[in-house]
Design a protein around this motif. Structure first.
Motif, PDB file in Angstrom:
ATOM      1  N   GLY A 110      -0.945  -5.145  -8.860  1.00 39.77           N
ATOM      2  CA  GLY A 110      -1.662  -5.132  -7.590  1.00 39.77           C
ATOM      3  C   GLY A 110      -2.509  -3.885  -7.419  1.00 39.77           C
ATOM      4  N   LEU A 111      -2.862  -3.245  -8.542  1.00 40.01           N
ATOM      5  CA  LEU A 111      -3.721  -2.054  -8.497  1.00 40.01           C
ATOM      6  C   LEU A 111      -5.052  -2.410  -9.168  1.00 40.01           C
ATOM      7  CD1 LEU A 111      -1.012   0.562  -9.579  1.00 40.01           C
ATOM      8  CD2 LEU A 111      -1.681  -0.090  -7.265  1.00 40.01           C
ATOM      9  N   CYS A 112      -5.586  -3.555  -8.771  1.00 40.72           N
ATOM     10  CA  CYS A 112      -6.664  -4.200  -9.518  1.00 40.72           C
ATOM     11  C   CYS A 112      -8.041  -3.579  -9.273  1.00 40.72           C
ATOM     12  CB  CYS A 112      -6.709  -5.677  -9.173  1.00 40.72           C
ATOM     13  SG  CYS A 112      -5.079  -6.415  -9.068  1.00 40.72           S
ATOM     14  N   ALA A 113      -8.161  -2.727  -8.259  1.00 40.65           N
ATOM     15  CA  ALA A 113      -9.447  -2.082  -8.003  1.00 40.65           C
ATOM     16  C   ALA A 113      -9.505  -0.704  -8.642  1.00 40.65           C
ATOM     17  CB  ALA A 113      -9.705  -1.985  -6.499  1.00 40.65           C
ATOM     18  N   CYS A 114      -8.423  -0.312  -9.325  1.00 44.23           N
ATOM     19  CA  CYS A 114      -8.388   1.044  -9.903  1.00 44.23           C
ATOM     20  C   CYS A 114      -7.671   1.024 -11.246  1.00 44.23           C
ATOM     21  CB  CYS A 114      -7.761   2.044  -8.937  1.00 44.23           C
ATOM     22  SG  CYS A 114      -6.186   1.519  -8.220  1.00 44.23           S
ATOM     23  N   LEU A 125       3.621   5.293 -10.356  1.00 45.26           N
ATOM     24  CA  LEU A 125       2.406   4.534 -10.646  1.00 45.26           C
ATOM     25  C   LEU A 125       1.262   5.447 -11.069  1.00 45.26           C
ATOM     26  CD1 LEU A 125       2.494   2.201  -7.523  1.00 45.26           C
ATOM     27  CD2 LEU A 125       3.053   1.545  -9.877  1.00 45.26           C
ATOM     28  N   HIS A 126       0.440   4.930 -11.966  1.00 40.05           N
ATOM     29  CA  HIS A 126      -0.761   5.658 -12.380  1.00 40.05           C
ATOM     30  C   HIS A 126      -1.920   4.680 -12.447  1.00 40.05           C
ATOM     31  CE1 HIS A 126       1.482   9.292 -13.477  1.00 40.05           C
ATOM     32  NE2 HIS A 126       2.441   8.440 -13.801  1.00 40.05           N
ATOM     33  N   ALA A 127      -3.084   5.114 -11.955  1.00 42.92           N
ATOM     34  CA  ALA A 127      -4.259   4.243 -11.954  1.00 42.92           C
ATOM     35  C   ALA A 127      -5.373   4.877 -12.765  1.00 42.92           C
ATOM     36  CB  ALA A 127      -4.729   4.012 -10.520  1.00 42.92           C
TER      37      ALA A 127
ATOM     38  N   ALA B  11       0.489   1.827  -2.503  1.00 40.07           N
ATOM     39  CA  ALA B  11       0.715   1.949  -3.946  1.00 40.07           C
ATOM     40  C   ALA B  11      -0.533   2.388  -4.708  1.00 40.07           C
ATOM     41  CB  ALA B  11       1.249   0.634  -4.505  1.00 40.07           C
ATOM     42  N   ALA B  12      -1.709   1.879  -4.315  1.00 39.14           N
ATOM     43  CA  ALA B  12      -2.930   2.268  -5.035  1.00 39.14           C
ATOM     44  C   ALA B  12      -3.227   3.752  -4.808  1.00 39.14           C
ATOM     45  CB  ALA B  12      -4.112   1.408  -4.590  1.00 39.14           C
ATOM     46  N   ALA B  15      -0.842   5.705  -6.893  1.00 43.77           N
ATOM     47  CA  ALA B  15      -1.227   5.665  -8.304  1.00 43.77           C
ATOM     48  C   ALA B  15      -2.384   6.612  -8.581  1.00 43.77           C
ATOM     49  CB  ALA B  15      -1.599   4.241  -8.706  1.00 43.77           C
ATOM     50  N   LEU B  16      -3.143   6.937  -7.532  1.00 42.61           N
ATOM     51  CA  LEU B  16      -4.274   7.858  -7.692  1.00 42.61           C
ATOM     52  C   LEU B  16      -3.903   9.266  -7.242  1.00 42.61           C
ATOM     53  CD1 LEU B  16      -6.980   5.318  -6.566  1.00 42.61           C
ATOM     54  CD2 LEU B  16      -6.907   6.424  -8.810  1.00 42.61           C
ATOM     55  N   VAL B  47     -10.601   1.647  -2.103  1.00 39.80           N
ATOM     56  CA  VAL B  47      -9.744   2.150  -3.174  1.00 39.80           C
ATOM     57  C   VAL B  47     -10.437   3.240  -3.993  1.00 39.80           C
ATOM     58  CG1 VAL B  47      -8.440   1.498  -5.244  1.00 39.80           C
ATOM     59  CG2 VAL B  47      -8.424   0.007  -3.247  1.00 39.80           C
ATOM     60  N   THR B 188      -5.665  -9.584  -7.093  1.00 42.87           N
ATOM     61  CA  THR B 188      -5.284  -9.724  -5.681  1.00 42.87           C
ATOM     62  C   THR B 188      -4.268  -8.660  -5.297  1.00 42.87           C
ATOM     63  OG1 THR B 188      -3.465 -11.271  -6.035  1.00 42.87           O
ATOM     64  CG2 THR B 188      -5.659 -12.221  -5.775  1.00 42.87           C
ATOM     65  N   PHE B 189      -4.444  -8.131  -4.100  1.00 41.57           N
ATOM     66  CA  PHE B 189      -3.513  -7.110  -3.624  1.00 41.57           C
ATOM     67  C   PHE B 189      -3.472  -7.043  -2.102  1.00 41.57           C
ATOM     68  CE2 PHE B 189      -7.506  -5.386  -5.318  1.00 41.57           C
ATOM     69  CZ  PHE B 189      -8.101  -4.877  -4.176  1.00 41.57           C
ATOM     70  N   ARG B 192       0.152  -7.221  -0.819  1.00 39.04           N
ATOM     71  CA  ARG B 192       0.821  -5.944  -1.059  1.00 39.04           C
ATOM     72  C   ARG B 192       0.401  -4.927  -0.011  1.00 39.04           C
ATOM     73  NH1 ARG B 192      -0.788  -1.455  -2.684  1.00 39.04           N
ATOM     74  NH2 ARG B 192      -2.698  -2.011  -3.765  1.00 39.04           N
ATOM     75  N   GLU B 225       7.379  -6.482  -9.097  1.00 36.20           N
ATOM     76  CA  GLU B 225       6.346  -5.501  -9.451  1.00 36.20           C
ATOM     77  C   GLU B 225       5.902  -4.690  -8.239  1.00 36.20           C
ATOM     78  OE1 GLU B 225       6.499  -8.631 -10.253  1.00 36.20           O
ATOM     79  OE2 GLU B 225       6.010  -8.971 -12.357  1.00 36.20           O
ATOM     80  N   TYR B 226       6.388  -5.033  -7.044  1.00 40.73           N
ATOM     81  CA  TYR B 226       5.968  -4.377  -5.803  1.00 40.73           C
ATOM     82  C   TYR B 226       7.112  -3.609  -5.127  1.00 40.73           C
ATOM     83  CZ  TYR B 226       1.516  -7.063  -5.505  1.00 40.73           C
ATOM     84  OH  TYR B 226       0.262  -7.586  -5.713  1.00 40.73           O
ATOM     85  N   PRO B 227       7.711  -2.628  -5.800  1.00 48.45           N
ATOM     86  CA  PRO B 227       8.847  -1.931  -5.159  1.00 48.45           C
ATOM     87  C   PRO B 227       8.464  -1.227  -3.855  1.00 48.45           C
ATOM     88  CG  PRO B 227       8.168  -0.811  -7.194  1.00 48.45           C
ATOM     89  CD  PRO B 227       7.446  -2.114  -7.163  1.00 48.45           C
ATOM     90  N   GLN B 228       7.229  -0.735  -3.764  1.00 49.75           N
ATOM     91  CA  GLN B 228       6.815  -0.039  -2.536  1.00 49.75           C
ATOM     92  C   GLN B 228       6.745  -1.004  -1.357  1.00 49.75           C
ATOM     93  OE1 GLN B 228       5.234   0.385  -5.539  1.00 49.75           O
ATOM     94  NE2 GLN B 228       5.723   2.529  -5.977  1.00 49.75           N
ATOM     95  N   GLY B 340     -11.896  -2.768  -3.659  1.00 50.68           N
ATOM     96  CA  GLY B 340     -10.955  -2.651  -2.558  1.00 50.68           C
ATOM     97  C   GLY B 340     -10.904  -3.900  -1.725  1.00 50.68           C
TER      98      GLY B 340
END
Lengths: 145, 497
Positions: A110-114, A125-127, B11-12, B15-16, B47, B188-189, B192, B225-228, B340
């Motif tokens: 679900g991190l599809c934009a990054c 998580l890492h993007a 989460a995104a 991850a950043l 995003v 898709t997100f 989430r 896959e979505y623990p958060q 995004g």
């Protein structure tokens, strides 16, 4: 193992649809679902061993063997493919061939934009992961940080 | 007064590097002796600007992004706590054109509300739909959903009101409301993000549904896959008090099976079995979870419900086009510069999303193909970018909007390889119940391999195989895998030569 299993089974045995939550709890505690746990889970939930084994083997998430020291999951689904996930996964496999870090493909965080996206030990998580970023991550994991 | 700083816990954003940024801000504030309130909000959905840090000022929230740990000291130096200028300053968040031009409805509280606070949710208009619904007879609530024109947002776009009425009218001692949060489609997100950023909105939608159909127990089946998202929902439930009344909701974690996003496979999984699809009929609305009438909907569908009750069905219906009413949170993903969450009424074109919002490819190369609607959606060439984003228009070109995921590829993509991947994914994820899907997908990989090796005669075989899968499969997994395969073949034949 009973010290782990008993409280899990006591908490879930009378609840509807308990098998997946039980398997999650066992794997969260032990890192995998050992074969030795199957008869006890089956007995507690009034299922056959085959039914429990069938569920464990059906779902990608459940492991029957202990994983490596770390599990790095690299997203290889379409959105990450569009930004180089396959090359990253190949790089990751090559770099970890000799290490205690296990690389697994997975399909969408679900991190599809990054993308490309990476998940470490089901938490971190890492993007936008490049091979260089992966190497830095690997070095940190191997140093035990 | 203490300054309030918002650093997304989405989460995104994590991850950043959002956690590191939050820690750096707290540490820098401590060094400078500044007391501040650090709030972990959801993401606004921009995003490419994450981690997007906001500060509350009398002029509204001012945004800075993308913020790195190294930039934190200079932000303090510039006086960002009062919204001062800085190279990363983006101005007032709601004025950023990418966000300002959207029609944020179901996602309007994303990034705004404190996901952990029911009081904040209520202060921002939450709870109104549930309050109104409870004053209405169940059949009236169902009528409102029918009148709104809401269709299932998970991909199938089935009219929601029909499901609600069926569950209401099926007599049973126990009924269930199940939320399908097994958002497995790549690209898709939105589910989430909503679960992480505005969990009470989903819970309110489920409580309204429970009142309408007569259910006392709900389940949210969230992918592992979505623990958060799981943590956010559990925190919200723990702090829900009597918000849900007598309706009980349990969060259940999936286990990495894509096909469990299919509603009957999901019900099997909830019951503790392998996620194998059931034959329909009976429909889940008649005999679903544990054989009882079950209302099962995707996250965004249920999260759309509070506004329909609060603002009225007519207001909801006003947005959109044709038989696609309301808005859809589109998700711009893949090789795209400004990816995004873009919530718009139905009817805008794909081109607007890809270029006006997305800014073209991230790589700077021309966009060549776009997959809309997840792994079972069609690959579209540039010639189809003017297709309006509504269910019927996409069906007319042999595709589907699905869950609103849009994955962009630049001109380095090999479409024969993407077609092979579609078959391979189906082979890995097939539940095995029906032959066309279980075996057809493996044969599909082999046939595409032969085509790629130069045997053009196999193309007819691939088309025949796809026809068998379309008409012979038990569920969308097998019957829709041919969509990406055949669209790739039709629009990019050169890649198969």
């Amino acid at each position: 193992m009973d010290a782990i299993l008993d409280p899990i089974l006591a908490a879930w045995r009378d609840r509807p649809g308990a098998l997946l939550p039980v398997l999650h709890a066992v794997q969260d505690a032990l890192g995998h679902v050992p074969a030795a746990a199957v008869p006890e889970i089956a007995a507690a939930l009034n299922l056959s061993r085959a039914e429990v084994h069938g569920v464990i083997s059906y779902y990608h998430h459940f492991r029957q063997e202990p994983p490596g020291r770390h599990v790095v999951r690299v997203c290889c689904a379409e959105a990450c493919q569009a930004v180089g996930a396959e090359a990253l996964a190949e790089h990751a496999r090559t770099r970890t061939a000799e290490s205690g870090v296990k690389v697994e493909p997975m399909y969408c965080l679900g991190l599809c934009a990054c993308g490309p996206a990476v998940q470490v030990d089901e938490a971190e998580l890492h993007a936008a992961v490049t091979p260089a970023k992966f190497d830095a991550l690997l070095a940190r994991l191997e140093a035990g940080q | 007064m203490k300054a309030t700083v918002y650093v997304p816990g989405d989460a995104a954003a994590l991850a950043l590097g959002a956690d590191g940024v939050a820690q750096a801000i707290a540490a820098e504030a401590a060094v400078r002796g500044i007391a501040l309130r650090l709030m972990r909000n959801g993401s606004r959905g921009m995003v490419w600007l994450e981690p997007l840090v906001e500060v509350a000022t009398p002029q509204g929230r001012i945004a800075y992004g993308p913020v790195t740990v190294d930039a934190v000291a200079s932000l303090f130096e510039a006086g960002f706590l009062s919204g001062a200028a800085h190279p990363l300053c983006l101005g007032e968040t709601v004025q950023i054109p990418w966000l300002a031009r959207q029609a944020r409805c179901v996602t309007r509280r994303l990034g705004v509300v404190d996901p952990k606070s029911l009081a904040d949710y209520i202060a921002r208009g939450g709870g109104e739909g549930l309050r109104k619904a409870r004053a209405m007879a169940p059949a009236e609530v169902v009528r409102a959903i029918t009148d709104s024109g809401l269709r299932g947002r998970g991909g199938a776009a089935f009219p929601a009101g029909i499901k609600w009425r069926t569950v209401l009218e099926t007599a049973a001692a126990q009924k269930y409301v199940v939320c399908n949060a097994d958002e497995g489609d790549s690209g898709t997100f939105s589910d989430r993000m909503l679960m992480e950023g505005d969990p009470y909105c989903l819970l309110e939608g489920m409580a309204i549904a429970a009142h309408a159909v007569g259910a006392t127990q709900g389940y949210i089946y969230v992918r592992s896959e979505y623990p958060q998202a799981i943590a956010a929902l559990e925190a919200a439930l723990a702090a829900a008090g009597d918000f849900l009344g007598g309706f009980r909701v349990d969060v259940r974690k999936g286990a990495g099976s894509y096909v469990c996003g299919e509603e009957t496979a999901l019900l099997e999984s909830l019951e503790g079995r392998r996620g194998i699809v059931r034959a329909k009929p009976p429909l889940p609305a008649v005999a679903g979870l544990f054989g009882r009438p079950t209302l099962i909907h995707n996250v965004i569908t249920l999260a759309s419900v509070p506004d329909i009750l609060a603002g009225g069905a007519a207001a909801y219906r006003e947005q959109g086009t044709g038989r696609s009413r309301g808005t859809l949170p589109f998700q711009l993903a893949g090789n795209i510069r400004r990816g995004g969450l873009v919530e718009l009424p139905f009817g805008h074109t794909l081109r607007e999303l890809l270029y006006d919002y997305g800014g073209g490819s991230r790589s700077g190369r021309p966009l060549r193909a776009v997959q809309v609607g997840g792994p079972l959606g069609a690959y579209l060439p540039e010639a189809q970018f003017d297709t309006p984003l509504d269910y019927e228009a996409f069906a007319a070109i042999g595709g589907g909007l699905g869950h609103g995921g849009i994955v962009a590829f630049d001109d380095t993509v090999d479409m024969a390889k993407q077609a092979r991947y579609a078959m391979k994914f189906c082979a890995v994820e097939s539940c095995g119940k029906c032959t066309p899907c279980r075996i057809g997908s493996t044969r599909g990989v082999e046939v595409i391999d032969r085509i790629r090796a130069g045997d053009a005669g196999q193309i007819t075989l691939l088309e025949d195989l796809c026809e068998t899968m379309v008409y012979g499969s038990a569920c969308a997994m097998g019957s829709m895998t041919p969509i990406p395969v055949l669209s790739a073949l039709r629009h990019f034949p050169g890649d198969f030569a």
